[in-house]
Enzyme design. Sequence first.
Site, PDB file in Angstrom:
ATOM      1  N   VAL A  24       4.448  -0.907   3.765  1.00 20.54           N
ATOM      2  CA  VAL A  24       3.166  -1.175   4.414  1.00 20.54           C
ATOM      3  C   VAL A  24       2.326  -1.961   3.420  1.00 20.54           C
ATOM      4  O   VAL A  24       2.140  -1.523   2.282  1.00 20.54           O
ATOM      5  CB  VAL A  24       2.438   0.124   4.808  1.00 20.54           C
ATOM      6  CG1 VAL A  24       1.083  -0.202   5.434  1.00 20.54           C
ATOM      7  CG2 VAL A  24       3.277   0.945   5.776  1.00 20.54           C
TER       8      VAL A  24
ATOM      9  N   GLY B  76      10.017   5.065   5.916  1.00 18.61           N
ATOM     10  CA  GLY B  76      11.456   5.239   5.982  1.00 18.61           C
ATOM     11  C   GLY B  76      12.225   3.950   6.201  1.00 18.61           C
ATOM     12  O   GLY B  76      13.404   3.856   5.865  1.00 18.61           O
TER      13      GLY B  76
ATOM     14  N   LEU C 160       0.815  -1.215   0.000  1.00 24.03           N
ATOM     15  CA  LEU C 160       0.000   0.000   0.000  1.00 24.03           C
ATOM     16  C   LEU C 160       0.847   1.263   0.000  1.00 24.03           C
ATOM     17  O   LEU C 160       0.397   2.323  -0.432  1.00 24.03           O
ATOM     18  CB  LEU C 160      -0.925   0.009   1.220  1.00 24.03           C
ATOM     19  CG  LEU C 160      -1.917  -1.157   1.328  1.00 24.03           C
ATOM     20  CD1 LEU C 160      -2.672  -1.084   2.648  1.00 24.03           C
ATOM     21  CD2 LEU C 160      -2.881  -1.152   0.149  1.00 24.03           C
TER      22      LEU C 160
ATOM     23  N   LYS D  33       2.773  -2.925   8.849  1.00 22.69           N
ATOM     24  CA  LYS D  33       3.923  -2.042   8.658  1.00 22.69           C
ATOM     25  C   LYS D  33       5.180  -2.835   8.981  1.00 22.69           C
ATOM     26  O   LYS D  33       5.372  -3.265  10.119  1.00 22.69           O
ATOM     27  CB  LYS D  33       3.804  -0.819   9.572  1.00 22.69           C
ATOM     28  CG  LYS D  33       4.910   0.209   9.399  1.00 22.69           C
ATOM     29  CD  LYS D  33       4.622   1.438  10.254  1.00 22.69           C
ATOM     30  CE  LYS D  33       5.647   2.531  10.048  1.00 22.69           C
ATOM     31  NZ  LYS D  33       5.312   3.760  10.810  1.00 22.69           N
TER      32      LYS D  33
ATOM     33  N   ASP E  79       4.378  15.002  13.462  1.00 26.09           N
ATOM     34  CA  ASP E  79       4.434  14.651  12.038  1.00 26.09           C
ATOM     35  C   ASP E  79       3.052  14.655  11.387  1.00 26.09           C
ATOM     36  O   ASP E  79       2.756  13.825  10.531  1.00 26.09           O
ATOM     37  CB  ASP E  79       5.096  13.282  11.847  1.00 26.09           C
ATOM     38  CG  ASP E  79       5.676  13.116  10.442  1.00 26.09           C
ATOM     39  OD1 ASP E  79       5.894  14.150   9.762  1.00 26.09           O
ATOM     40  OD2 ASP E  79       5.913  11.967  10.018  1.00 26.09           O
TER      41      ASP E  79
END
Length: 564
Positions: free
Chosen positions: A204, A200, A196, A219, A317
């Site tokens: 995923v 970093g 998907l 993930k 973030d």
Amino acid sequence: MDFGSLETVVANSAFIAARGSFDGSSTPSSRDKKYLAKLRLPPLSKCEGLRDNLSLEFESLCSEQPIGKRLFQQFLKTDERHVPALELWKDIEDYDTADDDLRPQKAQAILAEYLDPQGTLFCNFLDQGMVTRVKEGPTGSQDGLFQPLLQATMEHLSQAPFQEYLESLYFLRFLQWKWLEAQPIGEDWFLDFRVLGKGGFGEVSACQMKATGKMYACKKLNKKRLKKKKGYQGAIVEKRILTKVHSRFIVSLAYAFETKTDLCLVMTIMNGGDVRYHIYNVDEDNPGFSEPRAIYYTAQIISGLEHLHQRRIVYRDLKPENVLLDNDGNIRISDLGLAVELKEGQNKTKGYAGTPGFMAPELLRGEEYDFSVDYFALGVTLYEMIAARGPFRARGEKVENKELKQRIISEPVKYPEKFSQASKDFCEQLLEKDPEKRLGFRDGTCDALRANVLFKDISWRQLEAGMLIPPFIPDSRTVYAKNIQDVGAFSTVKGVVFDKADTEFFQEFASGNCSIPWQEEMIETGLFGDLNVWRADGQMPDDMKGITTEEAAPTAKSGMCLIS
């Protein structure tokens, strides 16, 4: 033939077929019988040590944990002494999530049934002074109307009824579920589907829990890349925060395990894709959102930020790429690898973290900062949702980070005509250069943001209960992700050797099932109902004795019942 596009088409087809109904739930046909057979309640002989190691805190056992709450309520239902408190508890929860037009009627029913001595379920354990105040107070549709009654009811239930529960068959059943919850789990329990996205430290991908059929996002953090880039701290912080925070506006962590090459976080799958994809890729000729849609997502982000900040977590973030849409079109914030948790007594933190263009002036200046940096990023995110570009650079403009930093610190923001006066004013308050003047988290809440005129059409209570219809509902036949060949691949990491400390870190990370999401999965997919079998005569169920369903079949006439 474009084999890259063909690969994407095939992968998308398999993914959509596995999803089944677009809500991500499962059907019996989507379960792997081999792994389903492993989800069986153990005999009590295997659960003997659990009681001594389990925290017997009432709120955790009987309210926070979904299976614990169900079993406690089932226990209360078996004793007529506890039924009034049980029904009052359930009716207050029903009132709290009801539509405004239904609330007055429900409020009157609560007053008549539970607070009137002539009522069928009169609650004589309630303090009469409190009852009088509730009766004489305002009635209608206001929030928190029955909160004092609910608190008193839970206090009552936490006393003698709770102690009785701890000695009941229902608590023994809870121990069986806790034993099952604690069993080890690894990659063999999951079936991988298409990639998907990419982060970093790894990819995923969509995956399916074989035993239940439930779809998730996995993930994968490459171990060698984590060590080479010194990513251990960020990985464990993200896992710890996801384990701690349970919010409908933040992705949930269900499982954590390791493979030979990766550390894996199995989380809520967000089939609708990320907000950045929707801003730019869904309608390329008309990028950006209508203002009502942007406002709706902003409201949900605010609730998610509040839940983080109430737990002393600075996100650091927030950006459209990290805001994901679920099957119904509601959002959750994700990717907490840069988050930091403030210690008790610590009001600010320091450190360069975030994405260029979204970092607040005080962070860029190297100063200490608090939760306010997240509201600056919220302003940037709202601006981009409406304008289809960031507030500090033109669309397609390449800007060096040094120049971008200077613009954020000192230059005013210009607003295109797409912004109403209300959305412009709200953005201005979020993009305020001075954090002391910036709109944000105050006195433990985001009420100052909620009160803004921009949200005059939002019912916050219904929003937070998941009752509002989103302005956009994803198409069940569409995969909202880049083509597989556009995601990109990682290069091989060489020259990394693991030592004992690395191995210990990996083992600590791979903690298995996460309690609340795992219990929710058991309930949502029907496994709890399938296994929660009781004898009609109230005696100990066969599974507690270690007798299988097949062995018990000849005596089935004694009567069994299912309670879900």
